[in-house]
Design an enzyme around this catalytic site. Structure first.
Site, short mmCIF file in Angstrom:
data_model
loop_
_atom_site.label_atom_id
_atom_site.label_comp_id
_atom_site.label_asym_id
_atom_site.label_seq_id
_atom_site.Cartn_x
_atom_site.Cartn_y
_atom_site.Cartn_z
CE LYS A 191 3.18 -0.74 -16.21
NZ LYS A 191 4.46 -0.67 -17.12
CG ASN A 192 6.08 1.69 -14.38
OD1 ASN A 192 5.97 0.57 -15.03
ND2 ASN A 192 5.38 2.77 -14.65
CB CYS A 243 6.05 1.55 -27.97
SG CYS A 243 5.67 2.75 -26.80
NE ARG A 285 9.01 4.73 -23.69
CZ ARG A 285 8.18 3.90 -23.43
NH1 ARG A 285 6.97 3.63 -23.79
NH2 ARG A 285 8.40 3.60 -22.08
CG ASP A 315 3.18 6.51 -16.54
OD1 ASP A 315 3.98 5.82 -15.79
OD2 ASP A 315 3.57 6.88 -17.62
NE ARG A 320 2.20 -3.67 -21.54
CZ ARG A 320 3.19 -3.73 -22.35
NH1 ARG A 320 3.01 -3.68 -23.63
NH2 ARG A 320 4.59 -3.44 -22.01
C1 EPZ Z 1 9.54 4.49 -17.37
O1 EPZ Z 1 9.61 4.40 -18.74
C2 EPZ Z 1 8.03 3.99 -17.27
N1 EPZ Z 1 8.04 2.55 -17.54
C3 EPZ Z 1 7.02 4.67 -18.07
O2 EPZ Z 1 5.61 4.03 -17.75
C4 EPZ Z 1 6.88 6.12 -17.71
O3 EPZ Z 1 5.88 6.67 -18.38
C5 EPZ Z 1 8.32 6.55 -17.98
O4 EPZ Z 1 9.06 5.99 -17.09
C6 EPZ Z 1 8.40 8.16 -17.22
O5 EPZ Z 1 8.14 8.37 -16.18
C7 EPZ Z 1 8.46 1.63 -16.57
O6 EPZ Z 1 8.92 2.07 -15.40
C8 EPZ Z 1 8.61 0.35 -17.22
P1 EPZ Z 1 12.02 7.58 -19.54
P2 EPZ Z 1 11.08 4.65 -19.46
O7 EPZ Z 1 13.43 6.81 -19.86
O8 EPZ Z 1 12.19 4.39 -18.50
C9 EPZ Z 1 13.51 9.84 -23.35
C10 EPZ Z 1 3.44 3.07 -17.96
O9 EPZ Z 1 2.75 3.47 -18.60
N2 EPZ Z 1 14.77 8.92 -23.25
O10 EPZ Z 1 12.11 8.14 -18.19
O11 EPZ Z 1 11.25 4.28 -20.83
C11 EPZ Z 1 12.30 9.19 -23.61
O12 EPZ Z 1 12.12 9.13 -24.96
C12 EPZ Z 1 5.01 3.26 -18.86
O13 EPZ Z 1 3.77 2.37 -17.02
C13 EPZ Z 1 15.72 9.14 -24.07
O14 EPZ Z 1 15.90 10.35 -24.90
O15 EPZ Z 1 10.97 6.27 -19.57
C14 EPZ Z 1 11.26 10.05 -23.03
O16 EPZ Z 1 10.98 11.13 -24.00
C15 EPZ Z 1 4.74 4.27 -19.95
N3 EPZ Z 1 16.92 8.42 -24.26
C16 EPZ Z 1 12.10 10.66 -21.72
O17 EPZ Z 1 13.24 10.14 -22.00
C17 EPZ Z 1 16.84 7.21 -23.13
O18 EPZ Z 1 17.91 6.56 -23.11
C18 EPZ Z 1 11.71 9.71 -20.49
O19 EPZ Z 1 11.85 8.51 -20.61
C19 EPZ Z 1 15.86 7.02 -22.29
C20 EPZ Z 1 14.79 7.84 -22.33
#
Ligand code: EPZ
Length: 438
Positions: A25-26, A119, A124, A310, A402
């Site tokens: 998915k990701n 969420c 996020r 995850d 999802r």
């Molecule tokens: C991706 O989310 C995945 N989703 C998530 O999978 C996964 O948990 C996550 O990466 C971490 O591996 C998809 O790929 C669609 P991040 P993403 O940006 O990109 C902070 C699932 O269950 N952050 O790596 O949103 C954020 O708050 C889902 O399949 C900022 O502060 O994750 C978090 O604490 C859940 N500012 C950390 O970074 C930003 O601009 C990691 O978030 C972006 C992120």
């Protein structure tokens, strides 16, 4: 409202058999967004039929992308981009929709994308996405819940961008934008998850110039135009890990095909410490439950190649049946323990202190009415249900749909007593628990 009923027993029926792992998915979601970078068709094979994929397909159609999705093959063609705005009612359903921002801005010079909002698992934010685009010369304004982005007259410019926090989504958005920027872009402290490697490999097939693929430093030389491609989507390592843990929990043995242990380096070591055994095969691996009791192991989530966040909820479900106690620390998201009270309803013994959950193993779990709060929590409740005495009914399973293709049939085929049914109750979202948007 659909629910899933699992009937288990204190000495669980071991899962035995073979499971074909679906495309990730990701990886699928950013790859779909990449179709916006070219006016040529892109064909994805091994594309999972998941709610999130259909949601993003609808958003891409809104932008003017033509799509066909037959069985597990999706073809996307963005001949022209008819609408440059990603509206709130679509983006709020699936936060990865924000990944259309970089591609549309890079190709068209302007874009308007609804802020995805927080969420269930955390606020996020997308500040790192916006920081990167601003470094590339974009003017970004937040107005009435929308990101309004405008590139310089002569297009986005290459830049050096160091991420203070490793972010999968921000890395993907900026990587895609950089493929069409003028000059060279260097990403420092980029995320290096296998899904990003898969995206980069597809972009290279489309004509992008990218060095450092698979590392935390990516160097992208912008090009004028990108072409189409045919790309098989990488296996879903989170689905892989989920079924591996299900085998370990139920005392079973599963052959997982269409995947690879290389996608899960730290996960493999962590599970081996619990006594779980892995044997690589030509097209995946065999996973065998520990002989005797499950050993309790401490675990801390981390960006790749660390233990995936995850797979945190699923590991916690395993530890509820381990001998001794385990400390599980969630370092990525601030609120990713909502499965704890639900597991506790099934008899699990878990205490929380900040970002660490201490899980004391119990002899067995008992079936209960439980509620899914987010995608990965829902699968951990199903796995717990397989090992619980009696019936477990899981509500709000739209979360599950999802991210797990055909999960009931995959588990049923290996002996799991699981079925979906329509429940009379309407589970109202009273607004107390924020909806999970991936
Ligand atoms: C991706 O989310 C995945 N989703 C998530 O999978 C996964 O948990 C996550 O990466 C971490 O591996 C998809 O790929 C669609 P991040 P993403 O940006 O990109 C902070 C699932 O269950 N952050 O790596 O949103 C954020 O708050 C889902 O399949 C900022 O502060 O994750 C978090 O604490 C859940 N500012 C950390 O970074 C930003 O601009 C990691 O978030 C972006 C992120």
């Amino acid at each position: 409202m659909d629910k899933i009923r699992i009937t288990g027993s204190a000495s669980p029926k071991p899962l035995k058999g073979k499971i074909k792992i679906s495309g990730a998915k990701n990886a699928t979601l950013p790859l779909m967004a990449a179709s916006l970078l070219t006016d040529q068709p892109i064909k994805f094979t091994n594309c999972p039929r998941l709610a999130d994929v259909f949601t993003l397909e609808a958003l891409l159609n809104h932008h003017g992308v033509e799509s066909t999705f037959v069985k597990n093959t999706m073809t996307l063609t963005a001949s022209t981009i008819k609408d440059h705005c990603a509206p709130y009612d679509l983006v709020r359903k699936m936060r990865a929709s924000v990944l259309v921002l970089g591609p549309i801005l890079a190709r068209e010079g302007h874009a308007k994308v609804s802020l995805p909002g927080g969420c269930a698992i955390g606020t996020r934010p997308v500040d790192l996405h916006l920081m990167g685009l601003e470094k590339m010369g974009a003017i970004i304004e937040i107005d009435q819940g929308y990101i309004k982005a405008k590139a310089p007259q002569n297009g986005l410019q290459g830049a050096e961008i160091a991420f203070p926090t490793v972010s999968v989504g921000a890395t993907e958005n900026i990587l895609m934008a950089a493929t069409l920027a003028k000059g060279t872009t260097k990403l420092i402290n980029a995320a290096s998850e296998p899904e990003i490697t898969d995206l980069a490999n597809c972009l290279v097939k489309m004509g992008a110039k990218i060095e450092g693929i698979g590392t935390s430093t990516l160097i992208i030389e912008g090009v004028k135009k990108l072409s189409g491609a045919i790309h098989p989507i990488v296996a879903d390592r989170i689905e892989t890990g989920s079924y591996a843990i299900a085998a370990a929990m139920t005392g079973g043995e599963l052959e997982l095909v269409g995947t690879s242990l290389d996608l899960l380096p730290t996960f493999k070591e962590t599970l081996e410490a619990t006594g779980t055994m892995f044997t690589p095969t030509e097209n995946g691996f065999i996973v065998k439950a520990p002989e005797g009791s499950i050993k309790s192991v401490d675990m801390k989530t981390a960006p790749f190649p660390g233990y995936p966040t995850d797979l945190q909820a699923q590991f916690m479900a395993l530890m509820t049946l381990a001998e001794g106690s385990s400390n599980i620390t969630e370092t990525i998201f601030e609120n990713r323990f909502m499965h704890v009270p639900e597991l506790a309803r099934m008899g699990a013994d878990i205490t929380l202190s900040g970002r660490t959950a201490t899980v004391r193993g119990v002899n067995h779990l008992k079936g209960a009415e439980v509620m899914a709060t987010d995608l990965r929590a829902s699968v951990s409740l199903i796995m717990a249900g397989l090992c619980a005495e009696g019936e477990t009914n899981v509500g709000r399973i739209y979360h599950l749909d999802r991210g797990y293709e055909d999960i009931e049939n995959k588990l049923k085929a290996c002996g799991g007593n699981i079925r979906r049914y329509r429940d009379g109750d309407t589970v109202k979202n009273d607004g107390s628990a924020k909806e999970y948007t991936g």
